[in-house]
Design a protein around this motif. Structure first.
Motif, PDB file in Angstrom:
ATOM      1  N   HIS A 144      11.037 -15.764   5.639  1.00 19.62           N
ATOM      2  CA  HIS A 144       9.638 -15.468   5.928  1.00 19.62           C
ATOM      3  C   HIS A 144       8.961 -16.598   6.682  1.00 19.62           C
ATOM      4  O   HIS A 144       9.376 -17.758   6.588  1.00 19.62           O
ATOM      5  N   SER A 148       9.022 -19.369   3.007  1.00 20.38           N
ATOM      6  CA  SER A 148       9.662 -18.827   1.801  1.00 20.38           C
ATOM      7  C   SER A 148      10.884 -18.003   2.197  1.00 20.38           C
ATOM      8  O   SER A 148      10.933 -17.410   3.289  1.00 20.38           O
ATOM      9  N   GLU A 227       4.517  -9.362   4.383  1.00 28.26           N
ATOM     10  CA  GLU A 227       5.516  -9.126   3.338  1.00 28.26           C
ATOM     11  C   GLU A 227       5.888 -10.459   2.691  1.00 28.26           C
ATOM     12  O   GLU A 227       6.035 -11.467   3.378  1.00 28.26           O
ATOM     13  N   SER A 228       5.992 -10.459   1.364  1.00 30.28           N
ATOM     14  CA  SER A 228       6.321 -11.723   0.709  1.00 30.28           C
ATOM     15  C   SER A 228       7.494 -11.533  -0.244  1.00 30.28           C
ATOM     16  O   SER A 228       7.902 -10.410  -0.528  1.00 30.28           O
ATOM     17  N   CYS A 229       7.998 -12.652  -0.742  1.00 28.26           N
ATOM     18  CA  CYS A 229       9.159 -12.614  -1.637  1.00 28.26           C
ATOM     19  C   CYS A 229       8.750 -12.107  -3.012  1.00 28.26           C
ATOM     20  O   CYS A 229       7.778 -12.591  -3.588  1.00 28.26           O
ATOM     21  N   GLN A 230       9.480 -11.164  -3.506  1.00 20.56           N
ATOM     22  CA  GLN A 230       9.261 -10.701  -4.872  1.00 20.56           C
ATOM     23  C   GLN A 230      10.562 -10.896  -5.644  1.00 20.56           C
ATOM     24  O   GLN A 230      11.590 -10.337  -5.272  1.00 20.56           O
TER      25      GLN A 230
END
Lengths: 363, 275
Positions: A144, A148, A227-230
């Motif tokens: 990302h 991240s 969009e992010s890290c989950q």
């Protein structure tokens, strides 16, 4: 004849250990060495992301692979078949040099790989990698913007949160994955040297417990804006936790310790009187630095301590209690020192049973 | 040599874990420490140490040494939860050297809660020198036999054993040198028989030797409650609550004291006493 032979052996020994034999090894040592791994045990290695440069003018530069400027500048030398790095001297037998690998033995054996300096355009590499999913044989990397990185295990589906960045050593570029769900410091993964960049694939060489491997990252979908890290599944804060260093039998469960655990078990376990169902059921699991439990392993032994299997009605209840009902763990501290930072720890929880009834619960 | 071995087993891991293994400081430290300590680390729980113990236990001819090596390997397995391996090694150690049965019994009491088996080993060990309350690590054999009896809920037998352990210390060094845990243990067995007055005497002695013991205050509260002295019991529970919150928990490194008092337990006792 014997005298002549002895003199010859003595001369050869002197020459090899001082002048004649020394120069090639010294020359071989000159260059930049990338830490491959540090060996804790026969089959346990963890990353050693160090760059060590030994120059012809005897300067010695040591730094973490992703940090500038160098953390240590000193001198090095080679003489009497010993390698001196700053103030540490590795005598004969403590080091081996084979082709492009340098090994330093000791309490923590270390191995280094000579850097093959390959010029890579770091801006191009960054732009290529950024904002895409990249897939290797076992992992899916989502890199990302903002640094991240989500690493998804393609077999288990677990997703771990890390950070990523590119680091330059000489003209070479390394993909560095480190950090955890709490931040970007520490928890280094084995660094990957980028060998080739194209829009569709990035070829890397990376250290691991076996030495080095060639990894091909194939480009997948573009990441959506925002969009992010989950995370998914259980994640250790220290991916390479060496279990004997993290054994922490004296864990804390809420304020109540074992008393609170016993209360949960008393509330949740439905006793089943089953003659002969006696012995121990032991859970071994990890509590990460955030107090989450995972990686459960179960050992069942009978009263004679022979491995056996208890009735499923007993084990399934205990597994459910350990996994789903005991959820208020507190993160442990290395060696039990409360002032040390919270860390991943290995814990035991054992149930002694007599004819299906729990008679003892202990760590 | 033994010192170096102990260093590598215990101190180096502590030093290592004191630093972040991903920090530059730790990495440069490994470079320095390697040059000085040339043998790959044999940490407790490591495959290397297990292999070393296995190799030496099979090659040595000396049965005492062999028993020690089996005992070490057993403890390592026990701490890591491999109870099947630990048991096999402990039993082997006990067969090879009857004197090791005391330590085996100790491990079974606290680390496996196998009281019947522990008692058998401890009695066999004690029978080697019948009139001496031998020490086993930091406990006495009589105390450990008492613990095993209490674990089996044989409180009268437990009290007899604890009495031997307590009297031995009182006679040799004076009452102020009796380990307070011994007095608490006997008191808890008295409570098991509902002999609150005897328990109270022991708990008062325990508190003389360790006034900050939460477990001593807690069990004192129980004894007072049994005697119907509820306001004093409440005060004892409050003291217990204060010390359990302000003092380090009463425990060994690997287990909580069997008579330990827990915050939730004390709170529940206080709640039950509310007028």
């Amino acid at each position: 004849m014997k005298v002549v032979r002895s003199v010859l052996v003595l001369w050869l020994t002197t020459v090899v250990s001082t002048g004649f034999g020394q120069t090639p090894i010294r020359e071989q040592l000159i260059g930049t060495w990338i830490g491959l791994g540090v060996q804790y045990d026969d089959s346990f290695y963890r990353p050693y992301p160090i760059s060590m440069t030994l120059t012809a003018d005897s300067s010695y530069v040591l730094r973490l692979i992703d940090q500038n400027p160098p953390a240590r500048r000193a001198t090095w030398s080679f003489g009497n078949r010993s390698i001196r790095l700053d103030t540490s001297t590795y005598k004969v037998g403590q080091w081996t040099l084979t082709a492009d690998t340098l090994r330093l033995t000791g309490i923590y054996p270390l191995s280094f790989q000579r850097l093959t300096d390959i010029a890579i355009d770091s801006v191009l590499a960054y732009q290529t990698l950024l904002g895409h999913v990249w897939t290797t044989d076992s992992l899916r990397y989502a890199l990302h913007a903002g640094g991240s990185a989500c690493l998804e295990n393609t077999k288990t589906g677990d997703i771990a949160i890390h950070c990523w960045r590119l680091a330059k050593v000489g003209q070479s570029v390394f993909l560095v994955i480190k950090g955890n769900q709490q931040g970007c410091e520490g928890n280094f993964q084995f660094p990957l040297q980028i060998m080739q960049v194209s829009p569709e694939a990035v070829v890397c060489i990376g250290g691991n417990e076996r030495g080095t491997d060639r990894l091909v990252f194939r480009r997948g979908a573009a990441l959506k804006a925002g969009e992010s890290c989950q995370p998914k599944g259980f994640q250790l804060c220290n991916s390479y936790a060496y279990l004997p260093f993290h054994l922490y039998p004296y864990y804390t469960y809420r304020r109540g310790r074992l008393h609170a655990i016993r209360q949960v078990v008393e509330r949740e376990y439905k006793p089943i009187s089953l003659p002969g169902q006696s012995g121990l059921i032991r859970f071994r699991f990890m509590i990460n630095c955030m107090g989450e439990a995972g990686r459960f392993e179960v050992l069942e032994v009978d009263e004679e301590y022979k491995t056996s299997q208890f009735d499923i009605r007993i084990t399934s209840q205990l597994v459910d209690i350990c996994r789903n009902k005991l959820t208020d763990w507190e993160a442990g501290h290395p060696n039990g020192y409360p002032d040390s930072p919270a860390a991943d720890t290995v814990c035991l929880l054992t149930f002694r049973l007599k004819d299906g009834m729990i008679t003892e619960i202990f760590p | 040599m033994k010192f170096i071995f102990l260093m590598s087993m215990f101190l180096i891991p502590i030093l290592a874990s004191a630093q972040d293994e991903s920090s530059f400081g730790w990495m440069s430290w490994t470079l320095a420490v390697n040059a000085k300590d040339t043998v790959p680390g044999q940490w407790e729980g490591s495959d290397r140490l297990r292999a070393w113990l296995t190799k030496n236990s099979t090659t040595t001819k000396d049965s005492i040494r062999k028993a020690d090596l089996y005992g070490s390997r057993a403890l390592m397995a026990l701490k890591h939860g491999y109870y099947d391996l630990a048991f096999a090694d402990y039993e082997m150690s006990a067969r090879l050297n009857p004197k090791s049965r005391g330590q085996v019994g100790w491990r079974y009491v606290f680390l496996l809660r196998d009281y019947a088996r522990a008692l058998a080993h401890l009695e066999a060990f004690d029978a080697l020198t019948p009139n001496i309350d031998d020490p086993i690590d930091d406990y006495s054999v009589s105390y450990l036999k008492g613990r095993a009896q209490a674990g089996l809920k044989n409180y009268e037998q437990a009290i007899k054993e604890y009495t031997v352990a307590i009297a031995n210390r009182e006679n040799r060094h004076g009452p102020e040198w009796v380990d307070y845990r011994y007095s608490v243990a006997r008191a808890v067995s008295y409570l098991g028989l509902r002999q609150a007055q005897h328990a109270l005497v022991d708990l008062d002695k325990a508190l003389k030797n360790n006034p900050k013991s939460a477990m001593a205050h807690y069990h004192r509260g129980r004894a007072l409650q049994l005697l119907g002295r509820n306001s004093e019991a409440r005060e004892a529970y409050r003291d217990a609550l204060f010390f359990v919150r302000s003092q380090p928990f009463e425990r060994d490194f690997y287990y909580e004291q069997p008579d330990a008092a827990y915050e939730g337990q004390i709170e529940a006792a206080l709640q039950a006493l509310k007028p």
